[in-house]
Design a protein around this motif. Sequence first.
Motif, PDB file in Angstrom:
ATOM      1  N   ALA A  70       0.868  -1.219  -0.103  1.00  0.00           N
ATOM      2  CA  ALA A  70       0.058   0.155  -0.051  1.00  0.00           C
ATOM      3  C   ALA A  70       0.656   1.068  -0.001  1.00  0.00           C
ATOM      4  N   THR A  71       1.921   1.240   0.753  1.00  0.00           N
ATOM      5  CA  THR A  71       2.965   2.361   0.761  1.00  0.00           C
ATOM      6  C   THR A  71       3.513   2.521  -0.381  1.00  0.00           C
ATOM      7  N   HIS A  73       2.460   1.655  -3.633  1.00  0.00           N
ATOM      8  CA  HIS A  73       1.423   1.972  -4.511  1.00  0.00           C
ATOM      9  C   HIS A  73       0.865   3.503  -4.377  1.00  0.00           C
ATOM     10  N   GLY A  74       0.615   3.921  -3.053  1.00  0.00           N
ATOM     11  CA  GLY A  74       0.118   5.137  -2.834  1.00  0.00           C
ATOM     12  C   GLY A  74       1.410   6.294  -3.307  1.00  0.00           C
TER      13      GLY A  74
END
Length: 125
Positions: A70-71, A73-74
């Motif tokens: 998630a890190t 990707h964001g």
Amino acid sequence: MAEHYSSFERGGRRWLWQRITAAFLVIVLAFHFFLLHFVHHADEVTFAMSSARMEQWTYYSLMILFLVTATFHGVNGVFNALVNQGIEGTRKKAVKWTLVAASLLLIVQGVRTANAWAGITLLPF
């Protein structure tokens, strides 16, 4: 005729990793919603239950992988949105390294939190 435009470099892997991480996040989020909203309702979830789940190495490793994915990707999405807006040169480098530092801090704190929930102590402080 319209030109092809993308902030991703041709032949680069960031474009591919953005799509792979998106697919992984959809699957993990579906698992999360199923487990924590259908199997256990919000009013039933307690710190002790969360801690018990985190003590299982499969759940713990999935959550760590979720954090890192998630890190990436964001941050990758934010960086490429800024590139699409025309950021260049020194500003681009400054933003890149600021996002890298913020990502590392987020991951370190996320792992520390996961370790606390799982009862893992690596350092005496």
